[in-house]
Enzyme design. Sequence first.
Site, mmCIF file in Angstrom:
data_model
loop_
_atom_site.group_PDB
_atom_site.id
_atom_site.type_symbol
_atom_site.label_atom_id
_atom_site.label_comp_id
_atom_site.label_asym_id
_atom_site.label_seq_id
_atom_site.Cartn_x
_atom_site.Cartn_y
_atom_site.Cartn_z
ATOM 1 N N SER A 124 0.830 -1.199 0.000
ATOM 2 C CA SER A 124 0.000 0.000 0.000
ATOM 3 C C SER A 124 0.863 1.246 0.000
ATOM 4 O O SER A 124 2.005 1.232 0.449
ATOM 5 C CB SER A 124 -0.888 0.011 1.243
ATOM 6 O OG SER A 124 -0.076 0.198 2.386
ATOM 7 N N LYS A 125 0.248 2.315 -0.484
ATOM 8 C CA LYS A 125 0.901 3.615 -0.525
ATOM 9 C C LYS A 125 1.302 4.069 0.870
ATOM 10 O O LYS A 125 2.300 4.722 1.054
ATOM 11 C CB LYS A 125 -0.103 4.628 -1.084
ATOM 12 C CG LYS A 125 0.202 5.107 -2.473
ATOM 13 C CD LYS A 125 -0.745 6.237 -2.775
ATOM 14 C CE LYS A 125 -0.729 6.597 -4.226
ATOM 15 N NZ LYS A 125 -1.746 7.565 -4.558
ATOM 16 N N ARG A 126 0.447 3.720 1.828
ATOM 17 C CA ARG A 126 0.679 4.216 3.179
ATOM 18 C C ARG A 126 1.978 3.689 3.786
ATOM 19 O O ARG A 126 2.649 4.361 4.525
ATOM 20 C CB ARG A 126 -0.494 3.868 4.090
ATOM 21 C CG ARG A 126 -1.425 5.036 4.319
ATOM 22 C CD ARG A 126 -2.530 4.674 5.290
ATOM 23 N NE ARG A 126 -3.290 3.510 4.857
ATOM 24 C CZ ARG A 126 -3.391 2.393 5.566
ATOM 25 N NH1 ARG A 126 -2.811 2.287 6.732
ATOM 26 N NH2 ARG A 126 -4.110 1.383 5.122
#
Length: 486
Positions: free
Chosen positions: A259-261
């Site tokens: 994920s981007k996070r």
Amino acid sequence: MTPARTRIAPSPTGYVHIGTMRTALWNLFIARQTGGQYLIRIEDTDRARIVKGSIENLIEVFTPLGLQPDEGPVLVKGKIEYTGEHGPYVQSERLDIYKKYAQQLIDQGDAYYDFATKEQLETIREEKRALKQPMKYDRSQAEFDVAKALARIEAGEVAVIRLKVPEGETVVEDEIMGTVKFNNIEVDDQVLVKSDGFPTYHLAVVVDDHLMKITHMLRGQEWLSSTPKQILLYKMLGWDAPKFAHVPLLLNADGTKLSKRQGDVAVGDYLRRGYLPEALINFVATLGFNPTGDREIYTVEELIEMFDLCKVKRSGAVMNMEKLDWMNNQYIKQLSIEELAKHAEDFVQADASNETVQRALFVERERVNRLDELQEKITSYITEPAYDPSIIIWRKADAADARVQLEGVLALLRDADDTVFGSVENLEKEVKDYIAENELSNGNVLWPLRVSLSGMERSAGPFEYLWVLGKDQGIARIEKALTLIA
Ligand code: GLU
């Protein structure tokens, strides 16, 4: 080996995901192994998701990675052009082609017009959800009589065209996942043509892969559940399906979907932070694929030669960032002084053609994992460092000793000729011989020498500094240190 034709089919929705890069690499490897072609086709039928500049960005990111396609979009003088004989390579320019095949499916009775409204579909979805069943359209608003359907559309009603999924079972023979069977009861009557006349991905992908003569379709595992619909379409249109290979997901360190996070997912960000293309290729291509098991570093040529779909792991592959850093450091250390200067150009605010800068980069390359760390590392060579003079004094000595040792070594260096300053090794030999001959200790001499050159308690060695700074600068810094502790 028959030449393979492979492809990636990105949607222009913004940045290039690291998973797309891996799929592209593997597609490229198969094409190169067999003397075939690797294509890029732009899937822009989902008009709402289009982000302007995506194709330019894709090609800009792919070019340093050697992922320019044999057919598809290429950047010529900053402008997108298309190369190849199987175009157009952008789906929105192929609408007439899809229309023709949609019509064929309607004529054959393999597809039908459907008049269900959003609300009606939502009700069906709710019912299915309550029964914990996947969405499967119940055909309640289908109009199988083509003439009637056309008359209703003529009268202003809105319709889509759906795939009429037959009863039975659809089997996907996947090169990575093995045999995967789907009961058609669970396969939805996919919309093939939307009410605006645009095809959906499912129709377009089958038509394009067939017409572009794709032999191997490698793509992310999230598309596996769509494959039965596509296999049905191949059958209905009387075409042979390509080989399917669904590539496992990339995972965060904690095993969740990347994920981007939790980290960077955009390939461009990796390049901008100073991962070398070769290192990034090595790292990404071996996520979930281990060519030999006895080493980590592979050249692109080796990867092309060794890539084998049979060796791709079925489970997700964890992105281990420490490994990427380690790998990048290995690649950076192998660069020649000229190559390093070239790569560093975009990362340092210093003239990378200057000899001092080049030498500083060369010394500090050992100590960085990414090129964007170089700027900070080379500052102490380029500008005279300001520091607390007390750090010149070694912990086992005092100021008087530091002065004596610096004066001694200063005299030695003043007498040294160009050959001595010509290499780190020569400088090291000169100073170490002097220490041995005078029965001095390394710590007493080398600590104050190094700190007076670098201005830091922790830094590269004194001989490296002397080599980078050269005789005049080196001597000047030692003299300065002497005045500071006088
Ligand atoms: N357009 C799809 C995507 O954005 C491609 C899927 C496929 O390769 O068939 O990933």
